[in-house]
Design an enzyme around this catalytic site. Structure first.
Site, PDB file in Angstrom:
ATOM      1  CG  HIS A   3      -1.699   1.264   1.377  1.00 29.72           C
ATOM      2  ND1 HIS A   3      -2.859   1.474   0.665  1.00 29.72           N
ATOM      3  CD2 HIS A   3      -1.508   2.385   2.113  1.00 29.72           C
ATOM      4  CE1 HIS A   3      -3.346   2.671   0.962  1.00 29.72           C
ATOM      5  NE2 HIS A   3      -2.539   3.249   1.847  1.00 29.72           N
TER       6      HIS A   3
ATOM      7  CE  LYS B  91      -8.954   2.542   3.381  1.00 28.44           C
ATOM      8  NZ  LYS B  91      -9.188   3.960   3.391  1.00 28.44           N
TER       9      LYS B  91
ATOM     10  NE  ARG C 131      -9.782  10.512   9.719  1.00 22.43           N
ATOM     11  CZ  ARG C 131      -8.912   9.759   9.049  1.00 22.43           C
ATOM     12  NH1 ARG C 131      -9.278   8.590   8.575  1.00 22.43           N
ATOM     13  NH2 ARG C 131      -7.685  10.156   8.874  1.00 22.43           N
TER      14      ARG C 131
ATOM     15  CG  ASP D 230     -11.910   3.783   6.238  1.00 24.08           C
ATOM     16  OD1 ASP D 230     -11.372   4.578   7.030  1.00 24.08           O
ATOM     17  OD2 ASP D 230     -11.697   3.804   5.016  1.00 24.08           O
TER      18      ASP D 230
ATOM     19  CB  SER E 209      -8.377   5.171   7.823  1.00 26.52           C
ATOM     20  OG  SER E 209      -8.777   5.322   6.494  1.00 26.52           O
TER      21      SER E 209
HETATM   22  N1  URA Z   1      -5.590   6.990   3.394  1.00 31.22           N
HETATM   23  C1  URA Z   1      -6.597   6.316   3.977  1.00 31.22           C
HETATM   24  O1  URA Z   1      -7.069   5.308   3.466  1.00 31.22           O
HETATM   25  N2  URA Z   1      -7.080   6.771   5.139  1.00 31.22           N
HETATM   26  C2  URA Z   1      -6.596   7.871   5.744  1.00 31.22           C
HETATM   27  O2  URA Z   1      -7.070   8.212   6.803  1.00 31.22           O
HETATM   28  C3  URA Z   1      -5.558   8.566   5.110  1.00 31.22           C
HETATM   29  C4  URA Z   1      -5.050   8.102   3.939  1.00 31.22           C
END
Ligand code: URA
Length: 436
Positions: free
Chosen positions: A84, A189, A170, A163, A185
């Site tokens: 990622h 995922k 947010r 999320d 977050s």
């Molecule tokens: N990328 C994400 O998936 N979540 C965040 O909070 C910040 C960057």
């Protein structure tokens, strides 16, 4: 006695650590509608100021992960590892990395994102390939990971839905920049993919989410600590994103460049970033004993064509025209070009990745709202990098556009991204650090 939602919010407001059960209760209540958006917004602001312990962040990650579906890859043999990136400009690494790592015998289930803000997204880049589908069922995803070794799809509504809603809150309550919230977050995922290990590319610099090394390091360390506590093998690599990665920016343009890497012809920084991240993936999967051995394996699967064969199988399995793998020039890039040339002689000091990214979005390659379409063919080729010596009139960048007449603003922005001076700029290493 169980505390009420208001008492839990108050406890965090006052700086207390919450129990795992309390964090779980909160996310469940939010998912079911029992907890209102304004209560969650208040909680997020409390976390922003008071922070969370690692134990709380693990609980938040797991609660968000289980708010939706966790993909079951237990039927797929072998270690499953993903990469990622926190996002940057010109970062097309996933597209060449996934087939290279899969060609070395490690499964790569990859759930990627779309471009938002100044950064591009892997899904938009892949969709530049005629017919390529990033929307597959969970069953198709598992089958392709098993049979091909890698599959790249988009996040479905079923993956970590809490999320998605929390991120939207947010975004409008000025609580994005909180390390525990970012960690939960990202990891919720990624862990929903059913992976055993994860390599994180935490970008640092003007074109990145984290602009300075200190905050990027803090995020990387928290991601590794929390991911490890959640039972996964996690490594984070801090890499430079002050200038765009590689030459190509824009969807088809970047996919073409990523495919060039599979032919052993990619730009040095893209190749290096791919090898560094890929080596960490092979090492945590246990197929290589050392990072050097892993690197050799990756170099070999490019040289012997195995990585291209995996990519061709992946593209075909996902409905795309696999001829692009051997003929990357089949990817259509907008035919009209506008050149940005140096107005003074000297040495390129900086190429501001943020400005290049914003210019690319303004040209239509990216989006400013999640529901906008992108133009796959427009893009920018960044032809000079920091340290390059230039004369007046030398080409700094080339814009690939639909219409030269409407591209003046983007061209001016790209020109602004280049600063040219006298001395050689301080060399910036691509890899700033590794956290294991
Ligand atoms: N990328 C994400 O998936 N979540 C965040 O909070 C910040 C960057």
């Amino acid at each position: 006695m169980q505390r009420t939602l208001v008492e839990v919010i108050a406890a965090k407001r006052d700086g207390q650590a919450l129990s795992a059960e309390e964090v779980q209760h909160l996310i469940r209540a939010f998912s079911s509608g029992e907890m209102a958006d304004y209560q969650m917004a208040a909680f997020l602001m409390a976390v922003f100021f008071r922070g969370m312990t690692d134990a709380e962040t693990v609980a938040l990650t797991e609660a968000m992960l289980h708010s939706g579906r966790v993909l079951d890859l237990s039927s797929v043999a072998g270690f499953k590892v993903d990469k990622h990136s926190t996002g940057g400009v010109g970062d097309k690494v996933s597209i060449c990395l996934a087939p290279m790592v899969a060609a070395c015998g490690v499964r790569v289930p990859m759930v990627s994102g779309r471009g938002l803000g100044h950064t591009g997204g892997t899904l938009d880049k892949l969709e530049a390939i005629e017919g390529f589908s990033t929307i597959l069922s969970a069953a198709q995803f598992v089958k392709i990971v098993d049979e091909v070794g890698a599959c790249l799809i988009g996040q479905t509504a079923e993956i970590a839905p809490a999320d998605k809603r929390i991120y939207a809150l947010r975004d409008v309550t000025a609580t994005v920049e909180s390390i525990p919230l970012i960690v939960a977050s990202i990891l919720s995922k990624k862990l929903a993919e059913g992976i055993d290990g994860l390599v994180l590319d935490v970008k640092v610099g003007r074109g990145a989410f984290m602009k300075d090394e200190k905050s990027a390091r803090e995020l990387a360390e928290a991601l590794v600590r929390v991911g490890t506590r959640a039972g996964k093998k996690v490594v984070a690599v801090l890499t430079d994103m002050s200038a765009p990665l590689g030459v190509a920016v824009g969807n088809a343009n970047e996919t073409r460049e990523a495919l060039e890497v599979l032919h052993g012809r990619g730009p040095a920084d893209v190749v290096e970033c791919t090898l560094v991240l890929g080596s960490e993936m092979l090492a945590i999967a246990g197929v290589a004993r050392t990072i050097d051995e892993a690197r050799d394996m990756l170099v070999k699967v490019v040289a012997n064509g195995r990585a291209r064969a995996v990519m061709a199988a992946l593209v075909a399995a996902q409905g795309g025209d696999s001829r692009v793998v051997n003929e990357p020039d089949r990817l259509a890039v907008a035919p009209v070009t506008v050149d940005v040339v140096a107005k003074q002689a000297g040495i390129v000091q900086e190429v501001d990745a943020l400005e290049i990214g914003l210019a690319s979005v303004a040209m239509g390659a990216g989006r400013t709202r999640a529901d906008q379409p992108v133009d796959h063919q427009v893009g920018i080729s960044v032809l000079k990098k920091p340290g390059a010596v230039v004369q007046v009139g030398d080409m700094l960048a080339r814009l690939h556009v639909r219409d030269a007449a409407t591209s003046a603003e983007a061209a001016a922005r790209v020109a602004e991204a280049f600063s040219i001076g006298d001395g050689a700029p301080a060399p910036l290493p691509l890899v700033i650090g590794t956290i294991r």
